[in-house]
Motif scaffolding. Sequence first.
Motif, PDB file in Angstrom:
ATOM      1  N   PRO A 131     -24.559  21.136 -10.941  1.00  0.00           N
ATOM      2  CA  PRO A 131     -23.503  22.201 -11.111  1.00  0.00           C
ATOM      3  C   PRO A 131     -23.847  23.467 -11.861  1.00  0.00           C
ATOM      4  N   ILE A 132     -24.551  23.306 -12.869  1.00  0.00           N
ATOM      5  CA  ILE A 132     -25.126  24.112 -13.595  1.00  0.00           C
ATOM      6  C   ILE A 132     -25.738  25.129 -12.935  1.00  0.00           C
ATOM      7  N   GLU A 133     -26.711  24.627 -12.025  1.00  0.00           N
ATOM      8  CA  GLU A 133     -27.679  25.458 -11.288  1.00  0.00           C
ATOM      9  C   GLU A 133     -26.880  26.188 -10.297  1.00  0.00           C
ATOM     10  N   LEU A 134     -25.563  25.725  -9.918  1.00  0.00           N
ATOM     11  CA  LEU A 134     -24.790  26.397  -8.821  1.00  0.00           C
ATOM     12  C   LEU A 134     -24.214  27.525  -9.530  1.00  0.00           C
ATOM     13  N   ALA A 135     -23.750  27.214 -10.799  1.00  0.00           N
ATOM     14  CA  ALA A 135     -23.055  28.367 -11.583  1.00  0.00           C
ATOM     15  C   ALA A 135     -24.026  29.400 -11.825  1.00  0.00           C
ATOM     16  N   ASP A 136     -25.029  28.958 -12.086  1.00  0.00           N
ATOM     17  CA  ASP A 136     -26.390  29.975 -12.370  1.00  0.00           C
ATOM     18  C   ASP A 136     -26.516  30.738 -11.127  1.00  0.00           C
ATOM     19  N   TYR A 137     -26.776  30.229 -10.015  1.00  0.00           N
ATOM     20  CA  TYR A 137     -26.852  30.908  -8.590  1.00  0.00           C
ATOM     21  C   TYR A 137     -25.695  31.863  -8.458  1.00  0.00           C
ATOM     22  N   TRP A 138     -24.693  31.445  -8.670  1.00  0.00           N
ATOM     23  CA  TRP A 138     -23.442  32.310  -8.041  1.00  0.00           C
ATOM     24  C   TRP A 138     -23.233  33.657  -9.293  1.00  0.00           C
ATOM     25  N   ILE A 139     -23.406  33.489 -10.464  1.00  0.00           N
ATOM     26  CA  ILE A 139     -23.348  34.446 -11.402  1.00  0.00           C
ATOM     27  C   ILE A 139     -24.327  35.502 -11.187  1.00  0.00           C
ATOM     28  N   LYS A 140     -25.583  35.111 -10.863  1.00  0.00           N
ATOM     29  CA  LYS A 140     -26.676  36.121 -10.419  1.00  0.00           C
ATOM     30  C   LYS A 140     -26.286  36.693  -8.981  1.00  0.00           C
ATOM     31  N   TYR A 141     -25.840  35.815  -8.510  1.00  0.00           N
ATOM     32  CA  TYR A 141     -25.403  36.637  -7.115  1.00  0.00           C
ATOM     33  C   TYR A 141     -24.502  37.651  -6.990  1.00  0.00           C
ATOM     34  N   VAL A 142     -23.417  37.315  -7.877  1.00  0.00           N
ATOM     35  CA  VAL A 142     -22.460  38.510  -8.149  1.00  0.00           C
ATOM     36  C   VAL A 142     -22.861  39.756  -8.807  1.00  0.00           C
ATOM     37  N   VAL A 143     -23.816  39.569  -9.745  1.00  0.00           N
ATOM     38  CA  VAL A 143     -24.498  40.612 -10.335  1.00  0.00           C
ATOM     39  C   VAL A 143     -25.504  41.508  -9.485  1.00  0.00           C
ATOM     40  N   ARG A 144     -26.183  40.650  -8.659  1.00  0.00           N
ATOM     41  CA  ARG A 144     -27.245  41.009  -7.696  1.00  0.00           C
ATOM     42  C   ARG A 144     -26.428  41.928  -6.786  1.00  0.00           C
ATOM     43  N   HIS A 145     -25.460  41.443  -6.434  1.00  0.00           N
ATOM     44  CA  HIS A 145     -24.806  42.356  -4.941  1.00  0.00           C
ATOM     45  C   HIS A 145     -23.535  43.228  -5.903  1.00  0.00           C
ATOM     46  N   LYS A 146     -23.600  43.362  -7.167  1.00  0.00           N
ATOM     47  CA  LYS A 146     -22.739  44.714  -7.909  1.00  0.00           C
ATOM     48  C   LYS A 146     -21.151  44.328  -7.463  1.00  0.00           C
ATOM     49  N   GLY A 147     -20.844  42.911  -8.079  1.00  0.00           N
ATOM     50  CA  GLY A 147     -19.402  42.306  -8.001  1.00  0.00           C
ATOM     51  C   GLY A 147     -19.064  41.602  -6.730  1.00  0.00           C
ATOM     52  N   ALA A 148     -20.295  41.776  -5.593  1.00  0.00           N
ATOM     53  CA  ALA A 148     -19.794  41.122  -4.437  1.00  0.00           C
ATOM     54  C   ALA A 148     -18.585  40.966  -3.881  1.00  0.00           C
ATOM     55  N   PRO A 149     -18.171  42.379  -3.627  1.00  0.00           N
ATOM     56  CA  PRO A 149     -16.670  42.737  -2.863  1.00  0.00           C
ATOM     57  C   PRO A 149     -16.662  42.129  -1.745  1.00  0.00           C
TER      58      PRO A 149
END
Length: 517
Positions: free
Chosen positions: A445-463
């Motif tokens: 689960p900590i790796e899942l959190a890491d992935y999604w935090i990076k994801y929203v930053v990578r995609h500029k908030g993931a609107p």
Amino acid sequence: MWSLSVLLVCGSLMLGQTSGLKLLFVFPVPAKSHYFLGNELGKGLARLGHEVTMISAYEEKNPPKNYFNITLSKITDYTDSLREQKFFNPFSYSDTSPFFQLYLISSPMMDFWKDITFSDEKVQQLLKSNQHFDAVIVEQFWNDAMKVFAHHFNAHLIVFSTIGPNKWVNNLVANPENPSYVPDLLLNFNEEMTFFQRLYNAVFGSVHNLLLYQFFYPKQNALMKKYFPDAPELEQLLYNVSLVLTNGHDSINDAIPHVPNMIDIGGFHVNPPKELPNDLKHLLDNASEGVIYFSLGSNIQPSLMSNKIKKALLKTLGGRKEKILWKWDEKILENQPSNFLISKWFPQQSILAHKNCKLFISHGGLLSTTETIYFGVPVLALPVMGDQKMNAARIVAKGMGVSIPFAEITEKRLTEALELVLEDPKYKETVEIRSNLLKDRPMKPIELADYWIKYVVRHKGAPHLRVAGIQLPLYKYYMLDVIAVILVVVFVSNYVLFKLIKWAVCKRRNVRKIKKE
């Protein structure tokens, strides 16, 4: 060859620098269980290469690299003094109405720690600095004004819910919350509700929403404007959430809808059990009849319970063949039975992981519930207040244990509950099934959190993950305008039909009258 090695090393360094994010954690709630979750999440992400700055009421004594504390010492000192004075007794509110609990958690007393957070000297220094953060992670617990930190640092806003999906976060991302099978977090219902429970849930949920929108959010907006007069209205910040991380999982919570930007990471705080201290290890290893572990969590002082209930617990548990480990907040437990061992602190996860731990007597807090499921130990839940009652209802509904409301504890009910959960193997079997479900995941689960935090930053908030519901006013979201039109059409149609029938009846009477004449 040498030049290639240099390039590889430089590339690795550059990759390491760009893969790590700068994260600001805002976890000011002066409750150790809340801090513990935020701290574990922060440390876990720091170990994965991120730079974490934590604003909290407590301090991590052994922080990992790239982990920095901003400790709100005034809040800590104040809450510690209240605990020493035993100012607040949660047992006094264990059988109060959920409506009163709504008032309690939104009372002016709860605003104290929020005001102190903004005014803290170290927090003010941070706000005036030129620091950059990629994302701000705010605990969602009646502190919505603190979402302004993300606006101030021009960072993506991530919300962390210390419990699973609930009204406090569902409203922010338009996550569906059907009252027919999703109980409010302050009610002791499970997903299978009777008619009257569904009615109560619907009414209570409406009052809860009314309190949020008409009372609480305006207060939070005023508090935010006090320190950030140029900030946009709170309403704009509330619905600018890029990601919701919840401390839930389908093995623990009921299966309910999740919008795309709501991710469950429940169980991330559970670590491989450490070696027990020698005295505890000897006790558990040699407990041929087993051990019952008893803890009411980190926020409840068990010494504040009534003498009547304490006597019932001591007499019932003191007559058991098992050893009893009781987390007790004082040095002495009066009339302590011979099979008891008390301590202000126990290594809970390591005890639950031991093969001789047969039962966990718990207040039903979500951290404890998650840990006992993870290690496959049945539960006797004694809920006091807050979400503990709902967690206890789920424990019973899912067959992982039994529950007695704390205010209703008696020797008879305790004896029956202990015999039932300890002697019927179905409870142990069921909780082990749930344990396997909690562990059966594609990644930690900590790796899942890491992935999604990076994801929203990578995609500029993931609107693209945000559902359209967050843009709709309440009357559109709940189709109130459509319902109103349908009601008007039905009313007008019935009215016209009634008039036509009345006219036809009157005309027929007039015809008959003329014929008779």
